[in-house]
Design a protein around this motif. Structure first.
Motif, mmCIF file in Angstrom:
data_model
loop_
_atom_site.group_PDB
_atom_site.id
_atom_site.type_symbol
_atom_site.label_atom_id
_atom_site.label_comp_id
_atom_site.label_asym_id
_atom_site.label_seq_id
_atom_site.Cartn_x
_atom_site.Cartn_y
_atom_site.Cartn_z
ATOM 1 N N GLY A 1 -36.869 -5.123 26.852
ATOM 2 C CA GLY A 1 -35.814 -4.139 26.646
ATOM 3 C C GLY A 1 -34.583 -4.408 27.477
ATOM 4 N N PHE A 2 -34.790 -4.880 28.705
ATOM 5 C CA PHE A 2 -33.670 -5.121 29.624
ATOM 6 C C PHE A 2 -32.717 -6.179 29.064
ATOM 7 C CE2 PHE A 2 -31.785 -7.192 33.399
ATOM 8 C CZ PHE A 2 -31.195 -6.092 33.996
ATOM 9 N N TYR A 3 -33.288 -7.242 28.507
ATOM 10 C CA TYR A 3 -32.462 -8.325 27.974
ATOM 11 C C TYR A 3 -32.186 -8.191 26.487
ATOM 12 C CZ TYR A 3 -33.257 -10.706 32.414
ATOM 13 O OH TYR A 3 -33.294 -11.020 33.753
ATOM 14 N N ILE B 1 -37.033 -15.125 26.448
ATOM 15 C CA ILE B 1 -36.745 -14.809 27.845
ATOM 16 C C ILE B 1 -37.051 -16.029 28.701
ATOM 17 C CG2 ILE B 1 -37.325 -13.294 29.784
ATOM 18 C CD1 ILE B 1 -38.111 -11.179 27.722
ATOM 19 N N THR B 2 -36.154 -16.349 29.617
ATOM 20 C CA THR B 2 -36.334 -17.532 30.453
ATOM 21 C C THR B 2 -37.077 -17.182 31.743
ATOM 22 O OG1 THR B 2 -34.267 -17.229 31.686
ATOM 23 C CG2 THR B 2 -34.141 -18.432 29.577
ATOM 24 N N ALA B 3 -37.572 -18.204 32.409
ATOM 25 C CA ALA B 3 -38.256 -18.012 33.685
ATOM 26 C C ALA B 3 -37.330 -17.334 34.687
ATOM 27 C CB ALA B 3 -38.731 -19.367 34.223
ATOM 28 N N GLU B 4 -36.087 -17.777 34.731
ATOM 29 C CA GLU B 4 -35.119 -17.193 35.656
ATOM 30 C C GLU B 4 -34.921 -15.703 35.368
ATOM 31 O OE1 GLU B 4 -30.523 -17.960 37.261
ATOM 32 O OE2 GLU B 4 -31.220 -18.882 35.390
ATOM 33 N N LYS C 1 -35.345 -12.322 37.697
ATOM 34 C CA LYS C 1 -34.224 -11.407 37.904
ATOM 35 C C LYS C 1 -34.638 -9.956 37.663
ATOM 36 C CE LYS C 1 -30.209 -14.394 37.201
ATOM 37 N NZ LYS C 1 -29.023 -14.687 36.342
ATOM 38 N N VAL C 2 -35.560 -9.730 36.731
ATOM 39 C CA VAL C 2 -36.054 -8.370 36.495
ATOM 40 C C VAL C 2 -36.832 -7.881 37.712
ATOM 41 C CG1 VAL C 2 -37.587 -6.929 35.108
ATOM 42 C CG2 VAL C 2 -36.085 -8.549 33.986
ATOM 43 N N VAL C 3 -37.647 -8.761 38.296
ATOM 44 C CA VAL C 3 -38.369 -8.391 39.517
ATOM 45 C C VAL C 3 -37.379 -8.015 40.607
ATOM 46 C CG1 VAL C 3 -39.937 -9.177 41.324
ATOM 47 C CG2 VAL C 3 -40.327 -9.884 38.950
ATOM 48 N N GLY D 1 -44.757 1.950 42.104
ATOM 49 C CA GLY D 1 -45.037 0.613 41.592
ATOM 50 C C GLY D 1 -44.484 0.449 40.187
ATOM 51 N N THR D 2 -44.259 -0.781 39.782
ATOM 52 C CA THR D 2 -43.817 -1.085 38.422
ATOM 53 C C THR D 2 -44.475 -2.375 37.948
ATOM 54 O OG1 THR D 2 -41.886 -2.355 39.179
ATOM 55 C CG2 THR D 2 -41.545 0.003 38.729
ATOM 56 N N VAL D 3 -44.338 -2.645 36.645
ATOM 57 C CA VAL D 3 -44.759 -3.913 36.060
ATOM 58 C C VAL D 3 -43.522 -4.514 35.393
ATOM 59 C CG1 VAL D 3 -46.455 -5.069 34.599
ATOM 60 C CG2 VAL D 3 -47.003 -2.837 35.602
#
Length: 437
Positions: free
Chosen positions: A131-133, A140-143, A147-149, A122-124
């Protein structure tokens, strides 16, 4: 016949390989299992991209499972050290590992974790977004959140914690009802902050249908996070917690319509006497979906011992119907857990889960205890070690304090009740003082 998810297959009457595996592990009729998966009362988290998964079922009539939280952070970014913890957790038979990484080489750690682990992962995703962006939370945008999910799903994780229940409506309830510890969920606090900073709706709530499409594509199980879980016994079972639970129940029905599997996450810190009612509320408001609890931690005053406060609450929760326990270590509230902290947390959670299974009359639970009792009656030390939840510690304790007589221990010696009752029942004399007895 084709299917998209385990729930979709179950509704179509298809018995998947994952269902067959769970049926064999649990000793449950596979058709009964399929029916419960179709109803959402059992989930089998099994991402299509997790190739070496040994599937587990979570839910009604099954053994209570435990989850181990691991992952790298800014203060402790050593990937190899965390992967060594993973290896030990797997050796200790943890059914699930959650990657809570929030800094650094999160993708490297996550991919290695999925590749090496037969346990469900599992992840959150919200932890990873900043960190990813390489962006501040507000930007950070809704889109981008979605995209991370999708990225985590593509990497093969089996379930994701999504804090979709803290929407503008529940946030208003939170503001009206003052708490002692506010919002203690890390993901929940980040989502609340994003909504406040941007004056927008929670993206995971607003675009829940798009989230479900991702889940359908990869057979990703949703673990609907309890953003407003209580972080103190003072805040337990309050308006904010229950308001969010109502929203999670509504989202559960929406997910089931799309054949997406759902677990519900629960508290948190909570006095012992409130635990049974909370299990009933979750099962009622969330339509029997499996319940995944952190603790509950039954007192706030034991830092350094929260594996114990959690195991007390976890045993009670499991006995009343909680299906999945998130382990808590002695380091809770204090630091990233060490290897020894992790081991203690796993053992405490396994004890709690098994105690709950005894109360729920789960197949094989009481038989395990009966086998241990027979070994004790027979003073069969090797059998006792084999049956112990923690054989390593049991062996070490025995070796560290050797008795004069092998059929006793250094606590009671020749006054050992088992030893003496065996002699009496066999018609033999008991000599407590003479060497030849």
């Amino acid at each position: 016949m084709r299917y998209t998810t385990q729930m979709d297959a179950a509704k179509k009457g298809i018995i998947t390989n994952e269902m067959k595996t769970v049926s064999e592990k649990e000793g449950i009729d596979v058709n009964r299992l399929r029916e419960l998966v179709a109803k959402g009362r059992i989930v089998i988290p099994a991402n299509k991209n997790h190739k070496n998964l040994s599937p587990e079922g979570v839910g009604e009539g099954l053994r209570t499972k435990i989850n181990v939280n691991l992952g790298i952070s800014k203060d402790c970014p050593d990937v190899e050290k965390e992967l060594e913890k993973v290896r030990v957790a797997l050796d200790m038979k943890a059914e699930a590992i959650m990657d809570l990484s929030s800094f650094g080489k999160t993708e490297t750690f996550r991919r290695k974790l999925v590749e090496m682990s037969p346990a469900m992962i599992g992840t959150v995703p919200i932890y990873d977004a900043v960190g990813f962006y390489d962006k501040e939370l507000q930007d950070i945008t809704a889109e981008e959140f979605l995209k991370v999910v999708e990225k985590h799903a593509r990497d093969g994780v089996d379930f994701v914690t999504i804090h979709a229940g803290i929407n503008r409506e529940t946030a208003t309830t939170f503001k009206r009802n003052k708490r002692l510890t506010n919002i203690v969920s890390r993901g929940g606090s980040l989502m609340y902050a994003w909504m406040e900073l941007n004056q927008q709706e929670n993206p995971f709530y607003q675009y829940f249908d798009e989230l479900l499409e991702i889940c359908q594509e990869y057979d990703l199980t949703l673990s609907l996070g309890d953003a407003l879980r209580p972080g103190s016994i003072h805040d337990a079972t309050d308006a904010s917690q229950i308001k969010e639970l109502i929203i999670l129940g509504e989202l559960t029905l929406r997910a089931w319509e799309k054949n997406v599997q759902v677990m519900i996450e629960g508290p948190g810190h909570m006095a012992i006497n409130e635990i049974p009612a909370n299990i009933v509320l979750e099962k009622k408001l969330c339509h029997g979906a499996p319940f995944y609890v952190l603790g509950p931690i039954v007192t706030d005053v034991a830092p350094g011992y929260d594996h114990i406060t959690s195991a007390i609450g976890g045993a009670i929760a499991a006995s009343y119907g909680a299906d999945f326990l998130c382990y808590v270590t002695p380091a809770e509230h204090l630091r990233l857990p060490t290897m020894e902290d992790m081991k203690e947390g796993i053992i405490a959670s396994k004890i709690a889960a098994h105690a709950g299974d005894i109360a729920k009359n789960i197949k094989g639970a009481r038989e395990w205890d009966h086998a241990m009792s027979r070994a004790r009656q027979q003073l069969n030390w090797e059998k006792m070690f084999q049956l112990a939840i923690d054989p390593e510690k049991a062996r070490r304790y025995r070796a560290e304090s050797q008795p004069e007589h092998e059929d006793s221990c250094t606590m009671c010696g020749k006054m050992c009740s088992m030893r003496n009752m065996n002699k009496v029942m066999e018609g033999k004399n008991i000599n407590l003082l003479r060497e030849d007895a």
